[in-house]
Design a protein around this motif. Sequence first.
Motif, PDB file in Angstrom:
ATOM      1  N   ARG A   5     -46.427 118.659 -27.820  1.00 58.41           N
ATOM      2  CA  ARG A   5     -46.025 117.468 -27.077  1.00 58.41           C
ATOM      3  C   ARG A   5     -47.335 116.823 -26.465  1.00 58.41           C
ATOM      4  O   ARG A   5     -48.192 117.347 -25.810  1.00 58.41           O
ATOM      5  CB  ARG A   5     -45.404 117.909 -25.765  1.00 58.41           C
ATOM      6  CG  ARG A   5     -44.209 118.476 -25.893  1.00 58.41           C
ATOM      7  CD  ARG A   5     -43.406 118.787 -24.701  1.00 58.41           C
ATOM      8  NE  ARG A   5     -42.459 120.030 -24.663  1.00 58.41           N
ATOM      9  CZ  ARG A   5     -41.261 120.135 -24.211  1.00 58.41           C
ATOM     10  NH1 ARG A   5     -41.105 119.028 -23.141  1.00 58.41           N
ATOM     11  NH2 ARG A   5     -40.736 121.071 -24.084  1.00 58.41           N
ATOM     12  N   VAL A   6     -47.509 115.643 -27.145  1.00 60.13           N
ATOM     13  CA  VAL A   6     -48.667 114.816 -26.732  1.00 60.13           C
ATOM     14  C   VAL A   6     -48.578 114.038 -25.718  1.00 60.13           C
ATOM     15  O   VAL A   6     -48.049 113.037 -25.682  1.00 60.13           O
ATOM     16  CB  VAL A   6     -49.062 113.728 -27.998  1.00 60.13           C
ATOM     17  CG1 VAL A   6     -50.408 112.761 -27.710  1.00 60.13           C
ATOM     18  CG2 VAL A   6     -49.148 114.521 -29.272  1.00 60.13           C
ATOM     19  N   ARG A   7     -48.837 114.775 -24.587  1.00 58.45           N
ATOM     20  CA  ARG A   7     -48.883 113.839 -23.214  1.00 58.45           C
ATOM     21  C   ARG A   7     -50.080 114.504 -22.439  1.00 58.45           C
ATOM     22  O   ARG A   7     -50.848 115.541 -22.828  1.00 58.45           O
ATOM     23  CB  ARG A   7     -47.577 114.435 -22.410  1.00 58.45           C
ATOM     24  CG  ARG A   7     -47.308 115.884 -22.443  1.00 58.45           C
ATOM     25  CD  ARG A   7     -46.189 116.187 -21.841  1.00 58.45           C
ATOM     26  NE  ARG A   7     -46.085 116.282 -20.455  1.00 58.45           N
ATOM     27  CZ  ARG A   7     -45.381 116.379 -19.527  1.00 58.45           C
ATOM     28  NH1 ARG A   7     -44.084 116.580 -19.851  1.00 58.45           N
ATOM     29  NH2 ARG A   7     -45.713 116.467 -18.140  1.00 58.45           N
ATOM     30  N   ASP A 181     -50.228 105.684 -30.045  1.00 59.04           N
ATOM     31  CA  ASP A 181     -51.303 106.779 -29.769  1.00 59.04           C
ATOM     32  C   ASP A 181     -51.520 107.360 -31.027  1.00 59.04           C
ATOM     33  O   ASP A 181     -51.009 108.155 -31.884  1.00 59.04           O
ATOM     34  CB  ASP A 181     -50.682 107.553 -28.867  1.00 59.04           C
ATOM     35  CG  ASP A 181     -51.912 108.255 -28.094  1.00 59.04           C
ATOM     36  OD1 ASP A 181     -52.999 108.248 -28.597  1.00 59.04           O
ATOM     37  OD2 ASP A 181     -51.690 109.197 -27.389  1.00 59.04           O
ATOM     38  N   ASP A 182     -53.164 107.051 -31.572  1.00 59.90           N
ATOM     39  CA  ASP A 182     -53.418 107.793 -32.590  1.00 59.90           C
ATOM     40  C   ASP A 182     -53.655 109.290 -32.236  1.00 59.90           C
ATOM     41  O   ASP A 182     -54.008 109.850 -33.306  1.00 59.90           O
ATOM     42  CB  ASP A 182     -54.647 106.970 -33.277  1.00 59.90           C
ATOM     43  CG  ASP A 182     -55.863 107.074 -32.156  1.00 59.90           C
ATOM     44  OD1 ASP A 182     -55.782 107.440 -31.021  1.00 59.90           O
ATOM     45  OD2 ASP A 182     -56.856 106.276 -32.476  1.00 59.90           O
ATOM     46  N   GLU A 183     -54.057 109.618 -31.015  1.00 55.35           N
ATOM     47  CA  GLU A 183     -53.875 110.908 -30.818  1.00 55.35           C
ATOM     48  C   GLU A 183     -52.844 111.853 -31.462  1.00 55.35           C
ATOM     49  O   GLU A 183     -53.092 113.015 -31.830  1.00 55.35           O
ATOM     50  CB  GLU A 183     -53.966 111.360 -29.293  1.00 55.35           C
ATOM     51  CG  GLU A 183     -55.301 110.741 -28.543  1.00 55.35           C
ATOM     52  CD  GLU A 183     -56.496 111.856 -29.184  1.00 55.35           C
ATOM     53  OE1 GLU A 183     -56.349 113.023 -29.076  1.00 55.35           O
ATOM     54  OE2 GLU A 183     -57.588 111.190 -29.553  1.00 55.35           O
ATOM     55  N   HIS A 187     -53.492 115.054 -33.621  1.00 52.85           N
ATOM     56  CA  HIS A 187     -52.858 116.533 -33.521  1.00 52.85           C
ATOM     57  C   HIS A 187     -52.098 116.810 -34.663  1.00 52.85           C
ATOM     58  O   HIS A 187     -51.957 118.210 -34.811  1.00 52.85           O
ATOM     59  CB  HIS A 187     -51.931 116.406 -32.076  1.00 52.85           C
ATOM     60  CG  HIS A 187     -52.648 116.290 -30.796  1.00 52.85           C
ATOM     61  ND1 HIS A 187     -53.546 117.217 -30.546  1.00 52.85           N
ATOM     62  CD2 HIS A 187     -52.807 115.304 -29.859  1.00 52.85           C
ATOM     63  CE1 HIS A 187     -54.078 116.892 -29.301  1.00 52.85           C
ATOM     64  NE2 HIS A 187     -53.503 115.835 -28.985  1.00 52.85           N
ATOM     65  N   ALA A 188     -51.577 115.940 -35.322  1.00 50.91           N
ATOM     66  CA  ALA A 188     -50.967 116.320 -36.715  1.00 50.91           C
ATOM     67  C   ALA A 188     -51.836 116.678 -37.725  1.00 50.91           C
ATOM     68  O   ALA A 188     -51.615 117.192 -38.878  1.00 50.91           O
ATOM     69  CB  ALA A 188     -49.897 115.117 -37.184  1.00 50.91           C
ATOM     70  N   LYS A 189     -53.148 116.771 -37.483  1.00 52.90           N
ATOM     71  CA  LYS A 189     -54.270 116.948 -38.674  1.00 52.90           C
ATOM     72  C   LYS A 189     -54.256 116.081 -39.625  1.00 52.90           C
ATOM     73  O   LYS A 189     -54.237 116.424 -40.810  1.00 52.90           O
ATOM     74  CB  LYS A 189     -54.215 118.393 -38.933  1.00 52.90           C
ATOM     75  CG  LYS A 189     -54.450 119.406 -37.503  1.00 52.90           C
ATOM     76  CD  LYS A 189     -55.651 119.115 -37.109  1.00 52.90           C
ATOM     77  CE  LYS A 189     -55.974 120.100 -35.676  1.00 52.90           C
ATOM     78  NZ  LYS A 189     -57.044 119.888 -34.923  1.00 52.90           N
ATOM     79  N   THR A 215     -56.731 104.446 -41.654  1.00 46.14           N
ATOM     80  CA  THR A 215     -57.992 104.061 -40.981  1.00 46.14           C
ATOM     81  C   THR A 215     -58.540 105.667 -40.516  1.00 46.14           C
ATOM     82  O   THR A 215     -59.863 106.008 -40.809  1.00 46.14           O
ATOM     83  CB  THR A 215     -57.943 103.537 -39.632  1.00 46.14           C
ATOM     84  OG1 THR A 215     -57.423 102.202 -39.989  1.00 46.14           O
ATOM     85  CG2 THR A 215     -59.392 103.355 -38.943  1.00 46.14           C
ATOM     86  N   LEU A 216     -57.725 106.554 -40.016  1.00 48.95           N
ATOM     87  CA  LEU A 216     -58.209 108.001 -39.844  1.00 48.95           C
ATOM     88  C   LEU A 216     -58.345 108.778 -41.151  1.00 48.95           C
ATOM     89  O   LEU A 216     -59.419 109.811 -40.976  1.00 48.95           O
ATOM     90  CB  LEU A 216     -56.905 108.634 -39.105  1.00 48.95           C
ATOM     91  CG  LEU A 216     -56.817 108.048 -37.720  1.00 48.95           C
ATOM     92  CD1 LEU A 216     -55.602 108.801 -37.143  1.00 48.95           C
ATOM     93  CD2 LEU A 216     -58.014 108.047 -36.887  1.00 48.95           C
ATOM     94  N   ASN A 217     -57.889 108.470 -42.241  1.00 53.38           N
ATOM     95  CA  ASN A 217     -58.039 109.122 -43.295  1.00 53.38           C
ATOM     96  C   ASN A 217     -57.866 108.362 -44.619  1.00 53.38           C
ATOM     97  O   ASN A 217     -56.784 108.055 -45.045  1.00 53.38           O
ATOM     98  CB  ASN A 217     -56.919 110.330 -43.516  1.00 53.38           C
ATOM     99  CG  ASN A 217     -57.202 111.389 -44.841  1.00 53.38           C
ATOM    100  OD1 ASN A 217     -58.136 110.921 -45.635  1.00 53.38           O
ATOM    101  ND2 ASN A 217     -56.709 112.374 -44.881  1.00 53.38           N
TER     102      ASN A 217
END
Length: 256
Positions: A5-7, A181-183, A187-189, A215-217
């Motif tokens: 959980r991304v919180r 949220d790009d976090e 977290h999903a790698k 952007t991230l990959n």
Amino acid sequence: MSYYRVRDPSRGAHRLRVWRRQAVGALALLVGLMVLSTFGLAFLDPGPMSYSGKLFVGLWNSANIVSTLGDFSAFNTQQRQFMIVMMLSTMFIGGFTITRLTGLMSNEDVLIYRENRHMQRTLNTLVNHVVVVGFDAVGAKVATHMRDQGDTVVIVTAVEDRAAAAAEQNFTVVLGDAGVDDEVLHHAKIDKARAMIVATPDPNRNLVITLMAHTLNPGLAIAVYGENGSRRDLLKRAGATIVVTAEDLIAAALVE
């Protein structure tokens, strides 16, 4: 199966630190009670034994108080009166400690924090996997199909019920809004993934997620649903590798 959980994890970490402080405090109280009981019993022992021997017997009896084993040596009246006070103190401190520590460890924030730590170890091992964003009817079928082909699949969804449903099907799941949220994608790698399939019904969200993932990959293969031809061009510029539109699907079905 649990899911990540991304919180804000700080609340659970804080409560866990509180639990540790209280556990240390409870242990210190019990040790202090044992020390007091040991010296008290040794002082009240009128026997001819050396003082060091009396201390050892007092320690033995004190350990039996705390552990509740009940294997005590013989006491005189004063020692029995003293032991009654020590037993009541042990019962009070022990009961209070168990109640407080059990309540803290069963707190939702602590459970989520510990569950996230477990899931983080699983996520850290991922490489060359497929990220499927969305787990409604289309996303669930896509994820199942990819897994049947032998791929490792990570589900990303912002809906807790769908995250729970995906976890029940033994998917690795990250609960969070990838369009905000790009976090969530971190977290999903996403940086170690080989492909991403965006299967949410919201075209604007699909565009944002595609842009964030690219952007991230930059080398990530991205397949995404688009409403129409103009949306396809926009998604391509955002970094999509393959864009499937409703127009294409309908035309292909009609031609077939």
